[in-house]
Design an enzyme around this catalytic site. Structure first.
Site, PDB file in Angstrom:
ATOM      1  N   THR A  65       0.838  -1.201   0.000  1.00 40.64           N
ATOM      2  CA  THR A  65       0.000   0.000   0.000  1.00 40.64           C
ATOM      3  C   THR A  65       0.871   1.248   0.000  1.00 40.64           C
ATOM      4  OG1 THR A  65      -1.923   1.035   1.049  1.00 40.64           O
ATOM      5  CG2 THR A  65      -0.351  -0.011   2.534  1.00 40.64           C
ATOM      6  N   LYS A  69       3.210   1.188  -3.808  1.00 41.37           N
ATOM      7  CA  LYS A  69       2.544   0.420  -4.862  1.00 41.37           C
ATOM      8  C   LYS A  69       3.251   0.479  -6.222  1.00 41.37           C
ATOM      9  CE  LYS A  69      -2.294   0.349  -3.373  1.00 41.37           C
ATOM     10  NZ  LYS A  69      -3.682   0.543  -3.814  1.00 41.37           N
ATOM     11  N   ASN A  90      -0.540  -4.091  -5.892  1.00 39.74           N
ATOM     12  CA  ASN A  90      -1.015  -4.083  -4.501  1.00 39.74           C
ATOM     13  C   ASN A  90      -0.935  -5.463  -3.867  1.00 39.74           C
ATOM     14  OD1 ASN A  90      -3.257  -5.293  -5.777  1.00 39.74           O
ATOM     15  ND2 ASN A  90      -4.564  -4.644  -4.086  1.00 39.74           N
ATOM     16  N   ASP A 105      -6.820  -4.376  -7.138  1.00 45.23           N
ATOM     17  CA  ASP A 105      -7.757  -3.256  -6.973  1.00 45.23           C
ATOM     18  C   ASP A 105      -8.761  -3.249  -8.124  1.00 45.23           C
ATOM     19  OD1 ASP A 105      -6.713  -2.237  -4.599  1.00 45.23           O
ATOM     20  OD2 ASP A 105      -5.199  -1.060  -5.665  1.00 45.23           O
ATOM     21  N   ASN A 153     -11.603  15.488 -14.401  1.00 44.28           N
ATOM     22  CA  ASN A 153     -10.724  15.699 -13.246  1.00 44.28           C
ATOM     23  C   ASN A 153     -10.503  17.195 -13.042  1.00 44.28           C
ATOM     24  OD1 ASN A 153      -9.135  14.469 -11.151  1.00 44.28           O
ATOM     25  ND2 ASN A 153      -7.314  15.253 -12.213  1.00 44.28           N
ATOM     26  N   LYS A 158      -3.996  16.066 -15.865  1.00 45.26           N
ATOM     27  CA  LYS A 158      -3.830  14.701 -15.373  1.00 45.26           C
ATOM     28  C   LYS A 158      -4.795  13.748 -16.089  1.00 45.26           C
ATOM     29  CE  LYS A 158      -3.364  13.779 -10.894  1.00 45.26           C
ATOM     30  NZ  LYS A 158      -3.564  14.051  -9.437  1.00 45.26           N
TER      31      LYS A 158
HETATM   32  P1  ATR Z   1      -6.117   8.066  -5.093  1.00 44.99           P
HETATM   33  O1  ATR Z   1      -4.939   7.138  -5.101  1.00 44.99           O
HETATM   34  O2  ATR Z   1      -7.088   7.813  -3.953  1.00 44.99           O
HETATM   35  O3  ATR Z   1      -6.790   8.161  -6.407  1.00 44.99           O
HETATM   36  P2  ATR Z   1      -4.806  10.559  -5.648  1.00 44.99           P
HETATM   37  O4  ATR Z   1      -3.945   9.834  -6.630  1.00 44.99           O
HETATM   38  O5  ATR Z   1      -4.190  11.534  -4.714  1.00 44.99           O
HETATM   39  O6  ATR Z   1      -5.520   9.499  -4.697  1.00 44.99           O
HETATM   40  O7  ATR Z   1      -6.025  11.226  -6.436  1.00 44.99           O
HETATM   41  C1  ATR Z   1      -7.009  11.985  -5.792  1.00 44.99           C
HETATM   42  C2  ATR Z   1      -8.065  12.400  -6.807  1.00 44.99           C
HETATM   43  O8  ATR Z   1      -9.071  13.166  -6.153  1.00 44.99           O
HETATM   44  C3  ATR Z   1      -7.527  13.279  -7.925  1.00 44.99           C
HETATM   45  O9  ATR Z   1      -8.239  13.024  -9.102  1.00 44.99           O
HETATM   46  C4  ATR Z   1      -7.832  14.683  -7.387  1.00 44.99           C
HETATM   47  O10 ATR Z   1      -7.925  15.694  -8.369  1.00 44.99           O
HETATM   48  P3  ATR Z   1      -6.594  16.504  -8.846  1.00 44.99           P
HETATM   49  O11 ATR Z   1      -5.885  15.591  -9.817  1.00 44.99           O
HETATM   50  O12 ATR Z   1      -7.135  17.726  -9.490  1.00 44.99           O
HETATM   51  O13 ATR Z   1      -5.802  16.765  -7.599  1.00 44.99           O
HETATM   52  C5  ATR Z   1      -9.188  14.446  -6.780  1.00 44.99           C
HETATM   53  N1  ATR Z   1      -9.559  15.469  -5.780  1.00 44.99           N
HETATM   54  C6  ATR Z   1      -9.086  15.594  -4.522  1.00 44.99           C
HETATM   55  N2  ATR Z   1      -9.658  16.648  -3.899  1.00 44.99           N
HETATM   56  C7  ATR Z   1     -10.518  17.213  -4.800  1.00 44.99           C
HETATM   57  C8  ATR Z   1     -11.410  18.340  -4.775  1.00 44.99           C
HETATM   58  N3  ATR Z   1     -11.535  19.110  -3.678  1.00 44.99           N
HETATM   59  N4  ATR Z   1     -12.127  18.613  -5.907  1.00 44.99           N
HETATM   60  C9  ATR Z   1     -12.012  17.858  -7.007  1.00 44.99           C
HETATM   61  N5  ATR Z   1     -11.177  16.784  -7.094  1.00 44.99           N
HETATM   62  C10 ATR Z   1     -10.453  16.457  -6.016  1.00 44.99           C
END
Ligand code: ATR
Length: 283
Positions: A65, A69, A90, A105, A153, A158
């Site tokens: 984790t 990963k 994972n 996953d 997104n 991204k």
């Molecule tokens: P995980 O492994 O859980 O997917 P991550 O790789 O950190 O965690 O991704 C988090 C996701 O939540 C991303 O798509 C992020 O958007 P950004 O790429 O713009 O950061 C999204 N996210 C987190 N907080 C957010 C918010 N307040 N509004 C919209 N999207 C959010």
């Protein structure tokens, strides 16, 4: 009872204290009468030493984790095609000193849909998010034949890189839409892979004005804390089919346990483990 024959399983991560996996896998061992024990390994960063340790001590298998990963991948002897597509492992199985990396996953995601009778094939799907969780979801959607996949997104660059990567690796064209425009379309399935709605920000819905949107059939939230997120509540109030994040978490564990132990867990054992797991997570 632990004996000289008991096989060792575990989870590698840092921090690791809050993981539910030790509970799940030790309960699965009990429910399936499998002679294994599963322990948390709080790992310092050196993946060479970690993987050498797994081989040297004949550890049968581990989950991996945050934050390892992706990092562990180049230290393994083999990685499945899906783990390589997703860019994350994972689950590692030790086959007589050969370490094989899997990603369960995406299996967890697929199984949670299957068990809740949500079909992917040919469907029009909107994915919110483009992070690590989104990658497993998007590659699973491609593998299981989703029709039209669109990613929204907050950081659009991204989403665009994920789109390009998916095309390069699988030949599948997927769409990208501005986060604020996502609800201009119509979808069969909407999936939240973002952290929106996660404790403590429990009132946040996946998209602004999600409560006014009606053009979808099923809503899936990967957030499991709380069980019913603000978005799940909205979808339920519109009588949509919903799946919450606990299922993906549970079924990724089921898949890992089956891989390590070369068994198929019975439906009865699985139902008991599911109830125990839910009680543990929401106690
Ligand atoms: P995980 O492994 O859980 O997917 P991550 O790789 O950190 O965690 O991704 C988090 C996701 O939540 C991303 O798509 C992020 O958007 P950004 O790429 O713009 O950061 C999204 N996210 C987190 N907080 C957010 C918010 N307040 N509004 C919209 N999207 C959010």
């Amino acid at each position: 009872m632990i004996s000289g024959k008991t096989k060792l399983l575990g989870i590698i991560g840092n921090p690791i204290e809050h993981s539910f996996s030790p509970f799940l896998h030790n309960d699965l061992a009990l429910q399936t009468n499998t002679d294994v024990i599963y322990v948390p390994f709080k790992a310092a960063g050196d993946m060479q030493k970690v993987t050498d340790g797994l081989r040297t001590l004949s550890v049968k298998g581990v989950n991996v984790t945050v934050p390892y990963k992706s990092k562990i991948m180049s230290y393994l002897d083999e990685v499945t095609e899906m783990a390589s597509f997703i860019g994350a492992v994972n689950t590692v199985k030790n086959e007589n000193g050969k370490l094989i990396g899997y990603n369960t996953d995406y299996v967890g995601f697929y199984q949670s849909l299957k068990r809740n009778q949500v079909e992917i094939e040919g469907k029009k799907v909107l994915v919110a998010g483009a992070g690590g969780a989104a990658r497993a979801v998007v590659f699973a959607l491609v593998k299981y034949g989703a029709g039209e996949i669109t990613i929204a997104n907050r950081t659009i660059s991204k989403a665009n890189s994920l789109k390009e990567e998916v095309f390069k690796k699988t030949g599948k064209h997927i769409g990208v839409i501005e986060f604020s425009n996502a609800l201009n379309g119509a979808y069969d399935i909407i999936i939240n892979t973002t952290t929106l709605g996660m404790h403590p920000d429990v009132n946040a819905a996946v998209f602004p004005k999600f409560e006014e949107f009606d053009r979808y059939d099923a809503f899936i939230d990967l957030v499991y804390n709380p069980l019913d997120t603000a978005s799940i509540k909205i979808a339920k109030s519109k009588e949509k089919k919903t799946i919450n994040g606990i299922d993906m978490l549970f079924y990724q564990g089921i898949s890992a346990f089956e891989i390590w132990n070369d068994i198929k867990i019975s439906d009865e054992a699985m139902s008991r483990a599911y109830e125990n797991f839910k009680d543990k997570v929401y106690k």
